[in-house]
Design a protein around this motif. Structure first.
Motif, short mmCIF file in Angstrom:
data_model
loop_
_atom_site.label_atom_id
_atom_site.label_comp_id
_atom_site.label_asym_id
_atom_site.label_seq_id
_atom_site.Cartn_x
_atom_site.Cartn_y
_atom_site.Cartn_z
N GLY A 95 0.81 -1.22 0.00
CA GLY A 95 0.00 0.00 0.00
C GLY A 95 0.84 1.26 0.00
N ALA A 96 1.92 1.25 0.78
CA ALA A 96 2.81 2.41 0.82
C ALA A 96 3.50 2.61 -0.52
CB ALA A 96 3.85 2.25 1.93
N LEU A 97 3.90 1.51 -1.15
CA LEU A 97 4.54 1.63 -2.47
C LEU A 97 3.57 2.18 -3.51
CD1 LEU A 97 6.69 -1.61 -2.61
CD2 LEU A 97 7.51 0.76 -2.63
N ALA A 98 2.31 1.83 -3.37
CA ALA A 98 1.31 2.34 -4.32
C ALA A 98 1.01 3.82 -4.07
CB ALA A 98 0.04 1.51 -4.23
N ALA A 99 1.07 4.24 -2.82
CA ALA A 99 0.68 5.60 -2.46
C ALA A 99 1.79 6.63 -2.67
CB ALA A 99 0.24 5.64 -1.00
N TRP A 100 3.04 6.20 -2.63
CA TRP A 100 4.16 7.13 -2.68
C TRP A 100 4.88 7.04 -4.02
CZ3 TRP A 100 5.78 10.54 1.17
CH2 TRP A 100 5.10 10.45 2.39
N THR A 101 5.18 8.18 -4.61
CA THR A 101 5.96 8.23 -5.85
C THR A 101 7.45 8.35 -5.49
OG1 THR A 101 5.88 10.63 -5.98
CG2 THR A 101 4.10 9.41 -7.09
N THR A 102 8.30 8.12 -6.46
CA THR A 102 9.74 8.23 -6.23
C THR A 102 10.12 9.63 -5.76
OG1 THR A 102 10.19 6.46 -7.78
CG2 THR A 102 12.01 7.92 -7.28
N PRO A 103 9.66 10.71 -6.42
CA PRO A 103 10.04 12.05 -5.94
C PRO A 103 9.54 12.34 -4.53
CG PRO A 103 9.16 12.18 -8.18
CD PRO A 103 8.93 10.79 -7.69
#
Length: 180
Positions: A130-138
Protein backbone atom coordinates in the motif's frame (compact mmCIF):
# COMPACT_ATOMS: atom_id res chain seq x y z
CA UNK A 1 7.45 -23.62 10.83
CA UNK A 2 8.27 -21.45 7.80
CA UNK A 3 6.17 -18.56 9.10
CA UNK A 4 8.04 -18.66 12.42
CA UNK A 5 11.40 -18.67 10.60
CA UNK A 6 10.46 -15.62 8.53
CA UNK A 7 9.26 -13.74 11.61
CA UNK A 8 12.37 -14.70 13.55
CA UNK A 9 14.67 -13.40 10.81
CA UNK A 10 12.75 -10.11 10.70
CA UNK A 11 13.02 -9.62 14.48
CA UNK A 12 16.63 -10.47 15.22
CA UNK A 13 19.15 -7.84 14.31
CA UNK A 14 22.73 -7.75 13.10
CA UNK A 15 24.30 -8.10 16.56
CA UNK A 16 25.53 -11.70 16.71
CA UNK A 17 25.36 -12.12 20.51
CA UNK A 18 21.81 -10.89 21.13
CA UNK A 19 20.19 -13.26 18.60
CA UNK A 20 21.96 -16.26 20.14
CA UNK A 21 20.43 -15.49 23.50
CA UNK A 22 17.02 -14.94 21.96
CA UNK A 23 17.22 -18.23 20.06
CA UNK A 24 18.16 -20.04 23.30
CA UNK A 25 15.08 -18.55 24.97
CA UNK A 26 12.94 -19.63 22.02
CA UNK A 27 14.35 -23.17 22.15
CA UNK A 28 13.59 -23.41 25.88
CA UNK A 29 10.09 -22.06 25.32
CA UNK A 30 9.32 -24.59 22.57
CA UNK A 31 11.18 -27.50 24.18
CA UNK A 32 9.21 -30.70 23.91
CA UNK A 33 6.64 -29.39 21.42
CA UNK A 34 8.50 -30.57 18.32
CA UNK A 35 7.99 -27.29 16.47
CA UNK A 36 8.29 -23.52 16.76
CA UNK A 37 5.34 -21.42 15.64
CA UNK A 38 5.02 -17.73 14.85
CA UNK A 39 3.10 -17.37 18.11
CA UNK A 40 6.12 -18.80 19.97
CA UNK A 41 8.39 -16.27 18.27
CA UNK A 42 6.06 -13.40 19.13
CA UNK A 43 5.73 -14.59 22.73
CA UNK A 44 9.45 -14.95 23.34
CA UNK A 45 11.44 -12.78 20.96
CA UNK A 46 9.26 -9.97 19.71
CA UNK A 47 10.66 -6.86 21.32
CA UNK A 48 7.68 -4.74 22.24
CA UNK A 49 9.55 -1.59 21.28
CA UNK A 50 10.38 -3.02 17.83
CA UNK A 51 6.74 -3.89 17.28
CA UNK A 52 5.75 -0.42 18.47
CA UNK A 53 8.21 1.10 15.99
CA UNK A 54 6.69 -0.89 13.14
CA UNK A 55 3.26 0.29 14.20
CA UNK A 56 4.36 3.95 14.24
CA UNK A 57 6.13 3.80 10.88
CA UNK A 58 3.37 1.74 9.24
CA UNK A 59 0.82 4.38 10.25
CA UNK A 60 3.02 7.17 8.88
CA UNK A 61 3.49 5.68 5.42
CA UNK A 62 -0.08 4.41 5.23
CA UNK A 63 -1.37 7.96 5.78
CA UNK A 64 -3.13 7.29 9.07
CA UNK A 65 -2.46 10.31 11.30
CA UNK A 66 -4.75 9.17 14.13
CA UNK A 67 -3.14 5.74 14.14
CA UNK A 68 0.25 7.41 14.09
CA UNK A 69 -0.60 9.59 17.11
CA UNK A 70 -1.72 6.60 19.16
CA UNK A 71 1.24 4.44 18.10
CA UNK A 72 3.72 7.28 18.75
CA UNK A 73 2.29 7.78 22.24
CA UNK A 74 2.55 4.03 22.97
CA UNK A 75 6.13 3.90 21.72
CA UNK A 76 7.08 6.90 23.87
CA UNK A 77 5.30 5.41 26.90
CA UNK A 78 7.33 2.24 26.38
CA UNK A 79 10.47 4.37 26.62
CA UNK A 80 11.41 4.46 22.94
CA UNK A 81 13.45 7.58 22.25
CA UNK A 82 12.32 9.84 19.38
CA UNK A 83 15.75 9.34 17.73
CA UNK A 84 15.03 5.66 17.41
CA UNK A 85 11.57 6.28 15.95
CA UNK A 86 12.89 8.71 13.35
CA UNK A 87 15.76 6.32 12.60
CA UNK A 88 13.31 3.52 11.89
CA UNK A 89 11.25 5.84 9.67
CA UNK A 90 14.45 6.75 7.79
CA UNK A 91 15.26 3.08 7.21
CA UNK A 92 11.73 2.43 6.01
CA UNK A 93 11.62 5.35 3.59
CA UNK A 94 15.01 4.31 2.18
CA UNK A 95 13.70 0.80 1.52
CA UNK A 96 10.48 2.14 0.03
CA UNK A 97 12.49 4.47 -2.20
CA UNK A 98 14.74 1.62 -3.37
CA UNK A 99 11.70 -0.52 -4.23
CA UNK A 100 9.85 2.36 -5.91
CA UNK A 101 12.88 3.19 -8.09
CA UNK A 102 13.07 -0.47 -9.14
CA UNK A 103 9.34 -0.51 -9.96
CA UNK A 104 9.67 2.71 -11.97
CA UNK A 105 12.52 1.04 -13.83
CA UNK A 106 10.26 -1.80 -14.95
CA UNK A 107 10.82 -4.33 -12.19
CA UNK A 108 7.69 -6.26 -11.12
CA UNK A 109 6.39 -4.77 -7.83
CA UNK A 110 6.50 -8.11 -6.00
CA UNK A 111 10.16 -8.62 -6.94
CA UNK A 112 11.13 -5.05 -6.02
CA UNK A 113 9.37 -5.34 -2.68
CA UNK A 114 10.93 -8.72 -1.91
CA UNK A 115 14.39 -7.36 -2.72
CA UNK A 116 14.09 -4.14 -0.71
CA UNK A 117 12.29 -5.76 2.24
CA UNK A 118 14.13 -9.05 2.76
CA UNK A 119 12.67 -11.02 5.64
CA UNK A 120 9.44 -9.02 5.69
CA UNK A 121 6.86 -10.78 7.82
CA UNK A 122 4.02 -11.80 5.50
CA UNK A 123 1.35 -10.12 7.63
CA UNK A 124 3.03 -6.76 6.93
CA UNK A 125 3.28 -7.21 3.14
CA UNK A 126 -0.06 -5.51 2.45
CA UNK A 127 1.05 -2.41 4.39
CA UNK A 128 4.27 -2.16 2.39
CA UNK A 129 2.44 -2.78 -0.89
CA UNK A 130 0.00 0.00 0.00
CA UNK A 131 2.81 2.41 0.82
CA UNK A 132 4.54 1.63 -2.47
CA UNK A 133 1.31 2.34 -4.32
CA UNK A 134 0.68 5.60 -2.46
CA UNK A 135 4.16 7.13 -2.68
CA UNK A 136 5.96 8.23 -5.85
CA UNK A 137 9.74 8.23 -6.23
CA UNK A 138 10.04 12.05 -5.94
CA UNK A 139 7.80 12.13 -2.87
CA UNK A 140 9.85 9.37 -1.22
CA UNK A 141 13.07 11.22 -2.04
CA UNK A 142 11.65 14.34 -0.39
CA UNK A 143 10.51 12.32 2.64
CA UNK A 144 14.01 10.88 2.91
CA UNK A 145 15.54 14.37 2.85
CA UNK A 146 13.01 15.68 5.37
CA UNK A 147 13.64 12.81 7.79
CA UNK A 148 17.42 13.15 7.46
CA UNK A 149 17.06 16.83 8.34
CA UNK A 150 14.87 15.95 11.31
CA UNK A 151 17.41 13.37 12.52
CA UNK A 152 20.12 16.05 12.38
CA UNK A 153 17.92 18.49 14.31
CA UNK A 154 17.24 15.85 16.98
CA UNK A 155 20.99 15.49 17.57
CA UNK A 156 21.41 19.26 17.89
CA UNK A 157 18.28 19.95 19.94
CA UNK A 158 17.82 16.90 22.15
CA UNK A 159 15.53 18.75 24.54
CA UNK A 160 13.04 19.22 21.69
CA UNK A 161 13.37 15.67 20.33
CA UNK A 162 9.82 14.54 21.02
CA UNK A 163 7.94 17.48 19.46
CA UNK A 164 10.35 17.67 16.50
CA UNK A 165 10.00 13.95 15.76
CA UNK A 166 6.23 14.01 16.24
CA UNK A 167 5.78 16.99 13.92
CA UNK A 168 7.97 15.53 11.18
CA UNK A 169 6.28 12.14 11.25
CA UNK A 170 2.78 13.56 11.50
CA UNK A 171 3.55 15.76 8.48
CA UNK A 172 4.57 12.65 6.52
CA UNK A 173 1.42 10.82 7.60
CA UNK A 174 -0.64 13.72 6.26
CA UNK A 175 1.38 13.82 3.03
CA UNK A 176 0.76 10.11 2.55
CA UNK A 177 -2.96 10.85 2.31
CA UNK A 178 -2.44 13.28 -0.57
CA UNK A 179 -2.81 11.95 -4.07
CA UNK A 180 0.51 11.91 -5.83
Amino acid sequence: EAEARTLLVSLIGGDRQAPRGEIRKLALHAHGTGRVTAEDVLAVIADASALALDEVVDAVFAGKPQGFDAAFARARAAGTHPDRIVGEALRRVARLHRARVAIDGGRPPADAMREAFRGLFFKREALVRGALAAWTTPRLAQALADLAETAAMLRKQGDLAEPLAHRALLTLALKARQKR
